[in-house]
Design a protein around this motif. Sequence first.
Motif, PDB file in Angstrom:
ATOM      1  N   SER A 142      -4.788   5.823  -2.290  1.00 59.98           N
ATOM      2  CA  SER A 142      -5.157   4.971  -3.650  1.00 59.98           C
ATOM      3  C   SER A 142      -5.014   3.930  -3.528  1.00 59.98           C
ATOM      4  O   SER A 142      -5.662   2.816  -4.316  1.00 59.98           O
ATOM      5  N   LEU A 143      -4.556   3.298  -3.767  1.00 58.45           N
ATOM      6  CA  LEU A 143      -3.512   1.844  -3.413  1.00 58.45           C
ATOM      7  C   LEU A 143      -4.008   1.243  -1.977  1.00 58.45           C
ATOM      8  O   LEU A 143      -4.633  -0.134  -2.462  1.00 58.45           O
ATOM      9  N   ALA A 144      -4.723   1.717  -1.092  1.00 59.24           N
ATOM     10  CA  ALA A 144      -5.804   1.189  -0.273  1.00 59.24           C
ATOM     11  C   ALA A 144      -6.891   1.120  -0.666  1.00 59.24           C
ATOM     12  O   ALA A 144      -7.460  -0.174  -0.548  1.00 59.24           O
ATOM     13  N   ARG A 145      -7.362   1.700  -1.420  1.00 61.65           N
ATOM     14  CA  ARG A 145      -8.896   1.858  -2.222  1.00 61.65           C
ATOM     15  C   ARG A 145      -9.123   0.674  -3.214  1.00 61.65           C
ATOM     16  O   ARG A 145      -9.459  -0.063  -3.473  1.00 61.65           O
ATOM     17  N   ALA A 146      -8.084   0.737  -4.533  1.00 58.90           N
ATOM     18  CA  ALA A 146      -7.864  -0.328  -4.942  1.00 58.90           C
ATOM     19  C   ALA A 146      -7.987  -1.889  -4.279  1.00 58.90           C
ATOM     20  O   ALA A 146      -8.944  -2.433  -4.547  1.00 58.90           O
ATOM     21  N   LEU A 176       1.018  -1.356   0.174  1.00 56.52           N
ATOM     22  CA  LEU A 176       0.064   0.116  -0.374  1.00 56.52           C
ATOM     23  C   LEU A 176       0.719   1.217  -0.281  1.00 56.52           C
ATOM     24  O   LEU A 176       0.643   2.182  -0.063  1.00 56.52           O
ATOM     25  N   LYS A 177       1.892   0.924  -0.280  1.00 59.84           N
ATOM     26  CA  LYS A 177       3.088   2.009  -0.427  1.00 59.84           C
ATOM     27  C   LYS A 177       3.676   2.382  -1.654  1.00 59.84           C
ATOM     28  O   LYS A 177       3.750   1.063  -2.723  1.00 59.84           O
ATOM     29  N   GLN A 178       4.405   3.532  -1.951  1.00 60.51           N
ATOM     30  CA  GLN A 178       4.668   3.700  -3.155  1.00 60.51           C
ATOM     31  C   GLN A 178       6.327   3.543  -3.144  1.00 60.51           C
ATOM     32  O   GLN A 178       7.253   2.427  -4.190  1.00 60.51           O
ATOM     33  N   GLU A 179       6.502   3.439  -2.057  1.00 61.40           N
ATOM     34  CA  GLU A 179       8.178   3.292  -1.177  1.00 61.40           C
ATOM     35  C   GLU A 179       7.717   2.745   0.044  1.00 61.40           C
ATOM     36  O   GLU A 179       7.494   3.207   0.502  1.00 61.40           O
ATOM     37  N   LEU A 180       9.081   1.896   0.344  1.00 57.22           N
ATOM     38  CA  LEU A 180       9.216   0.820   1.894  1.00 57.22           C
ATOM     39  C   LEU A 180       8.760   2.010   3.039  1.00 57.22           C
ATOM     40  O   LEU A 180       8.683   2.375   3.471  1.00 57.22           O
ATOM     41  N   THR A 181       9.400   2.728   2.397  1.00 55.81           N
ATOM     42  CA  THR A 181       9.602   4.040   3.707  1.00 55.81           C
ATOM     43  C   THR A 181       8.146   5.076   3.527  1.00 55.81           C
ATOM     44  O   THR A 181       8.174   6.306   4.782  1.00 55.81           O
ATOM     45  N   ALA A 182       7.712   5.289   2.052  1.00 60.41           N
ATOM     46  CA  ALA A 182       6.761   6.469   2.672  1.00 60.41           C
ATOM     47  C   ALA A 182       5.180   5.243   2.912  1.00 60.41           C
ATOM     48  O   ALA A 182       5.075   4.846   3.891  1.00 60.41           O
ATOM     49  N   PRO A 183       4.446   6.850   2.886  1.00 61.96           N
ATOM     50  CA  PRO A 183       3.094   6.609   3.919  1.00 61.96           C
ATOM     51  C   PRO A 183       1.794   5.586   3.124  1.00 61.96           C
ATOM     52  O   PRO A 183       2.314   5.663   1.646  1.00 61.96           O
TER      53      PRO A 183
END
Length: 129
Positions: free
Chosen positions: A119-123, A108-115
């Motif tokens: 949009s990924l959670a919704r998908a 659910l993250k664009q990068e490992l350390t990103a929040p």
Amino acid sequence: EGQAAQVARDVAALSPTLAVYADVFVKHATAPTGMTIEQSARDTFERGGATALILSGTGTGRPVDVEDVSAVHKAVPSAPVLIGSGVSPHSVAALLSIADGVIVGTSLKQELTAPISASLARALVEAAA
């Protein structure tokens, strides 16, 4: 190395209704020589007192072995089984057809350390439905 006795003492001290979700053959450890995933799952659930069992892939974000999920369900049919890694919008529906739930983070993250990305959670939620 498992710490079932210590976990049982901690649960008794904190709250007897505390739920313990335990990873079987956790990805950051080595299983004892000769122990099967079925033996470990039975021991973790029945003797270790786990509330639910978690099955993960070989590393963060790596998919779980579907045969392991089936083997654990057969070995401990009364145990709730959760998938602990490799869950994505592409895999969630199939995983939920063989497991009782999923634990999601990295996908659910664009990068490992990103929040977590909304949009990924919704998908993921849409794919799970």
